[in-house]
Write an enzyme that holds these catalytic residues in place. Structure first.
Site, PDB file in Angstrom:
ATOM      1  N   HIS A 164      36.199  69.854  17.329  1.00 38.43           N
ATOM      2  CA  HIS A 164      36.378  71.214  17.847  1.00 38.43           C
ATOM      3  C   HIS A 164      35.648  71.336  19.177  1.00 38.43           C
ATOM      4  O   HIS A 164      34.748  70.549  19.472  1.00 38.43           O
ATOM      5  CB  HIS A 164      35.768  72.245  16.881  1.00 38.43           C
ATOM      6  CG  HIS A 164      36.519  72.448  15.617  1.00 38.43           C
ATOM      7  ND1 HIS A 164      35.984  72.208  14.372  1.00 38.43           N
ATOM      8  CD2 HIS A 164      37.781  72.889  15.391  1.00 38.43           C
ATOM      9  CE1 HIS A 164      36.870  72.501  13.436  1.00 38.43           C
ATOM     10  NE2 HIS A 164      37.974  72.913  14.025  1.00 38.43           N
ATOM     11  N   CYS A 252      29.395  76.096  12.521  1.00 36.27           N
ATOM     12  CA  CYS A 252      30.497  76.184  11.550  1.00 36.27           C
ATOM     13  C   CYS A 252      30.133  76.977  10.301  1.00 36.27           C
ATOM     14  O   CYS A 252      31.008  77.496   9.611  1.00 36.27           O
ATOM     15  CB  CYS A 252      30.929  74.801  11.071  1.00 36.27           C
ATOM     16  SG  CYS A 252      30.913  73.553  12.325  1.00 36.27           S
TER      17      CYS A 252
HETATM   18  C1  CIR Z   1      37.120  70.210   8.810  1.00 38.32           C
HETATM   19  O1  CIR Z   1      37.473  69.069   9.113  1.00 38.32           O
HETATM   20  O2  CIR Z   1      37.821  71.181   9.001  1.00 38.32           O
HETATM   21  C2  CIR Z   1      35.760  70.378   8.162  1.00 38.32           C
HETATM   22  N1  CIR Z   1      35.467  69.245   7.363  1.00 38.32           N
HETATM   23  C3  CIR Z   1      34.706  70.567   9.219  1.00 38.32           C
HETATM   24  C4  CIR Z   1      34.880  71.828   9.990  1.00 38.32           C
HETATM   25  C5  CIR Z   1      33.810  72.057  10.979  1.00 38.32           C
HETATM   26  N2  CIR Z   1      33.932  73.319  11.602  1.00 38.32           N
HETATM   27  C6  CIR Z   1      33.620  73.587  12.843  1.00 38.32           C
HETATM   28  O3  CIR Z   1      33.292  72.704  13.621  1.00 38.32           O
HETATM   29  N3  CIR Z   1      33.746  74.830  13.263  1.00 38.32           N
END
Ligand code: CIR
Length: 257
Positions: A164, A252
């Site tokens: 991201h 996150c």
């Molecule tokens: C994903 O791959 O969507 C989750 N395992 C990690 C999400 C992390 N979120 C973020 O960076 N905002």
């Protein structure tokens, strides 16, 4: 910007079944919950009113609640996560105070993860990634423009290490950004003072500035001392190992407003 509230979601038993490319092994659920508790404790200590949502067992990644919405001024946009396994997380956000009456609900063919949206004052950067496409970014752009906010898109496809946008950049207020070296000299950041994390501490680029305190992932001493040298006096280091294993970082784990 002064934050007063945060929304977080508890870690589900199914956490280890979430998406990851990190190759750091399976997370320890017990430890993840302890780390999550410390995170919430610090948010509260910094004066935030923390709204805790219950775990969603059918969505292992739902602890990464930031991806489900974007909050701007007095309104919110509900996201449309790019990973099919995460789509359903958004439904449960509709009942959350503040998110319950979103001005905007992003939808197909647009996809957008909140982790791709970084607020820098009145400006929002939107990363175009494997999760966020041009349609989703454009939908969010309309939502922002309607509130007299600005946005700019950043194409992340050339940076395969960034899941991201916020994997690689954090806003530390007063026109300062903490970034991974791959974003150095990016035209979108030319008006900002850039603090570049060493490549062997790349994970530290996902930090949070909350009401004058920098939250930093523990285990990144060079970044911590660089920040101290730059005059950041209040730094809290938080253990994040179990979330890092699932590609998640400090931002996150909450929605802040
Ligand atoms: C994903 O791959 O969507 C989750 N395992 C990690 C999400 C992390 N979120 C973020 O960076 N905002």
């Amino acid at each position: 910007m002064r934050y007063r509230n945060a929304i977080v979601r508890q870690v589900p038993d199914s956490f280890a079944d979430g998406l990851t490319q990190a190759n750091l092994g399976k997370p320890d659920l017990h430890l993840a919950r302890l780390q999550w508790e410390s995170y919430v404790f610090i948010l509260r200590k910094l004066g935030l009113n923390v709204h805790v949502l219950p775990p969603l067992e059918q969505f292992p990644d739902s602890v990464f609640v930031e991806d489900t919405a974007v909050i701007a001024r007095d309104s919110a946009a509900l996201a449309n996560p790019g990973a099919p396994s995460r789509r359903g997380e958004v439904d449960s956000m509709r009942d959350v105070p503040r998110l319950g009456f979103p001005i905007c609900v992003l939808g197909d063919p647009g996809t957008l993860d909140g982790g791709d949206v970084l607020r820098l004052g009145r400006m929002f950067l939107i990363g175009l990634s494997d999760r966020t496409n041009g349609f989703g970014a454009a939908q969010l752009g309309v939502f922002l423009r309607d509130q007299n906010l600005y946005y700019r898109m950043i194409d992340l496809k050339q940076f395969p290490n960034l899941l991201h946008l916020k994997t690689g950049i954090s806003y530390l207020e007063k026109k300062r950004v903490l970034i991974q070296s791959c974003l150095e000299a990016h035209p979108a950041l030319e008006k900002y003072e850039q603090i570049i994390v060493p490549d062997d501490e790349a994970y530290a680029a996902n930090a949070l500035m909350i009401n004058g305190t920098v939250l930093l992932a523990a285990g990144h001493p060079k970044t911590a001392s660089m920040l101290r040298d730059r005059g950041f006096k209040k730094i809290v280091e938080l253990e994040m190992s179990e979330f890092q294993k699932m590609d998640g970082g400090l931002s996150c784990l909450s929605l802040r407003y």
